[in-house]
Design a protein around this motif. Structure first.
Motif, mmCIF file in Angstrom:
data_model
loop_
_atom_site.group_PDB
_atom_site.id
_atom_site.type_symbol
_atom_site.label_atom_id
_atom_site.label_comp_id
_atom_site.label_asym_id
_atom_site.label_seq_id
_atom_site.Cartn_x
_atom_site.Cartn_y
_atom_site.Cartn_z
ATOM 1 N N PRO A 122 -6.824 -1.452 -1.290
ATOM 2 C CA PRO A 122 -7.019 -2.931 -1.563
ATOM 3 C C PRO A 122 -6.994 -3.810 -0.321
ATOM 4 N N VAL A 123 -7.926 -4.948 -0.390
ATOM 5 C CA VAL A 123 -8.170 -5.591 0.942
ATOM 6 C C VAL A 123 -7.187 -6.606 1.154
ATOM 7 N N GLU A 124 -6.417 -7.454 0.063
ATOM 8 C CA GLU A 124 -5.481 -8.254 0.395
ATOM 9 C C GLU A 124 -3.951 -7.373 0.618
ATOM 10 N N ALA A 125 -3.268 -8.066 1.650
ATOM 11 C CA ALA A 125 -1.964 -7.599 1.984
ATOM 12 C C ALA A 125 -1.258 -7.302 0.824
ATOM 13 N N ILE A 126 -1.130 -8.468 0.025
ATOM 14 C CA ILE A 126 0.027 -8.528 -1.112
ATOM 15 C C ILE A 126 -0.189 -7.551 -2.073
ATOM 16 N N THR A 127 -1.586 -7.108 -2.308
ATOM 17 C CA THR A 127 -1.788 -5.901 -3.108
ATOM 18 C C THR A 127 -1.779 -4.719 -2.591
ATOM 19 N N GLY A 128 -1.620 -4.231 -1.288
ATOM 20 C CA GLY A 128 -1.827 -3.249 -0.527
ATOM 21 C C GLY A 128 -0.457 -2.892 -0.294
ATOM 22 N N VAL A 129 -0.094 -2.147 0.792
ATOM 23 C CA VAL A 129 1.043 -1.611 1.016
ATOM 24 C C VAL A 129 2.061 -2.638 1.300
ATOM 25 N N PRO A 130 1.857 -3.735 2.043
ATOM 26 C CA PRO A 130 2.885 -4.650 2.459
ATOM 27 C C PRO A 130 3.314 -5.087 1.129
ATOM 28 N N GLY A 131 2.507 -5.382 0.121
ATOM 29 C CA GLY A 131 2.970 -5.681 -1.114
ATOM 30 C C GLY A 131 3.867 -5.054 -1.976
ATOM 31 N N LEU A 132 3.862 -3.375 -1.708
ATOM 32 C CA LEU A 132 4.556 -2.495 -2.299
ATOM 33 C C LEU A 132 6.081 -2.822 -1.650
ATOM 34 N N TYR A 133 6.168 -3.029 -0.358
ATOM 35 C CA TYR A 133 7.432 -3.545 0.133
ATOM 36 C C TYR A 133 8.110 -4.770 -0.619
ATOM 37 N N VAL A 134 7.066 -5.818 -0.834
ATOM 38 C CA VAL A 134 7.772 -6.662 -1.262
ATOM 39 C C VAL A 134 8.254 -6.630 -2.946
ATOM 40 N N TRP A 135 7.299 -5.796 -3.613
ATOM 41 C CA TRP A 135 7.953 -5.845 -5.185
ATOM 42 C C TRP A 135 9.153 -4.961 -5.158
ATOM 43 N N ASN A 136 9.135 -3.754 -4.413
ATOM 44 C CA ASN A 136 10.503 -3.156 -4.257
ATOM 45 C C ASN A 136 11.672 -3.831 -3.913
ATOM 46 N N THR A 137 11.428 -4.609 -2.670
ATOM 47 C CA THR A 137 12.524 -5.193 -2.428
ATOM 48 C C THR A 137 12.992 -6.350 -3.207
ATOM 49 N N LEU A 138 12.288 -7.070 -3.795
ATOM 50 C CA LEU A 138 12.401 -8.171 -4.981
ATOM 51 C C LEU A 138 13.347 -7.356 -6.021
ATOM 52 N N ALA A 139 12.711 -6.457 -6.476
ATOM 53 C CA ALA A 139 13.235 -5.561 -7.588
ATOM 54 C C ALA A 139 14.931 -5.014 -7.001
ATOM 55 N N ALA A 140 14.893 -4.588 -6.046
ATOM 56 C CA ALA A 140 16.455 -4.255 -5.549
ATOM 57 C C ALA A 140 17.180 -5.335 -5.292
ATOM 58 N N LEU A 141 16.553 -6.609 -4.787
ATOM 59 C CA LEU A 141 17.444 -8.014 -4.552
ATOM 60 C C LEU A 141 18.186 -8.412 -6.069
ATOM 61 N N PHE A 142 17.026 -8.582 -6.989
ATOM 62 C CA PHE A 142 17.545 -9.060 -8.130
ATOM 63 C C PHE A 142 18.467 -8.203 -8.896
ATOM 64 N N ASN A 143 18.417 -6.909 -8.754
ATOM 65 C CA ASN A 143 19.406 -5.990 -9.306
ATOM 66 C C ASN A 143 20.730 -6.173 -8.745
ATOM 67 N N LEU A 144 20.695 -6.377 -7.364
ATOM 68 C CA LEU A 144 21.949 -6.604 -6.658
ATOM 69 C C LEU A 144 22.540 -7.887 -6.878
ATOM 70 N N ILE A 145 21.879 -9.084 -7.300
ATOM 71 C CA ILE A 145 22.382 -10.231 -7.861
ATOM 72 C C ILE A 145 22.837 -9.947 -9.097
#
Length: 226
Positions: A122-145
């Motif tokens: 993907p061209v956009e960062a949010i849909t590429g590898v940086p985005g994978l960091y974001v989605w997994n971090t948010l999933a872990a964060l909301f599970n932690l909360i």
């Protein structure tokens, strides 16, 4: 992205799917809390003692629960709705469900983009590898909360007596409550997404090439000594 890196990214798809399965199981099962129950009676000398042959068990999840009480004639099962349970803090209960739902949503997004990044770049960062960091971090964060909110609920409201409707008959669970396996499924899901983040980092890390110090070009220069 070479084949090895794409393979590492694709592994996170399975991690996200595993996390989704854990969260879905936690959402649907009835074992966020388990507690043994006993029935106590008041003796003539004003002391309490546990009535013999009077035992029970209580377990409930985020939506449904069940109590099984035995007064000496066998277990009697009584299902109940957690929403109407007076021993629950409504705000903490809603927050737990909301955070678990958001954790599932971001895990689904992470799984989707893991497939996309495996098939293309993907061209956009949010849909590429940086985005994978974001989605997994948010999933872990909301599970932690979610885990934190339920832990607060447990210690503030669920360690006293969750058999309030039966308290007049001497039934109590005080001091016998424990976290059920449904709660621990969410804890495992946190570690799954943290592992995904580590896999993404290991699989896509590219060390920066050090600037090479170039020697001065002496070609074409003639040094004449006189």
């Amino acid at each position: 992205m070479n084949i090895l890196k794409r393979g590492m990214v694709f592994i996170t798809f399975f991690g996200c799917c595993f996390g989704i399965s854990l969260m879905a199981a936690a959402m649907s099962t009835k074992f966020w809390l388990e507690a043994e129950a006993v029935q106590k009676r008041l003796n003539p000398d004003k002391t309490l003692e546990v009535r013999p042959n009077s035992t029970g068990h209580v377990n409930f999840g985020l939506f449904k629960g069940r109590k099984a009480l035995n007064v000496g004639f066998g277990m009697r099962l009584h299902p109940f709705d957690v929403e109407s349970a007076v021993f629950m803090d409504y705000g903490l209960w809603v927050g737990t469900i909301a955070c678990l739902s958001l954790g599932m949503m971001f895990a689904v997004v992470g799984a989707l983009f893991a497939v996309i990044n495996t098939a293309t770049t993907p061209v956009e960062a949010i849909t590429g590898v940086p985005g994978l960091y974001v989605w997994n971090t948010l999933a872990a964060l909301f599970n932690l909360i979610c885990v934190i909110l339920w832990a607060v609920q447990f210690h503030e409201n669920l360690t006293k007596n969750v058999l309030l409707y039966d308290a007049s008959n001497g039934w109590t669970t005080e001091g016998m409550e424990v976290f059920g396996y449904s709660f621990w499924l969410v804890v495992v899901a946190i570690f799954v997404h943290v592992a995904n983040i580590a896999i993404i980092f290991i699989g896509t890390y590219e060390p920066k090439a050090k600037d090479q110090v170039q020697a001065p070009d002496t070609k074409g220069s003639n040094i004449m000594l006189y």
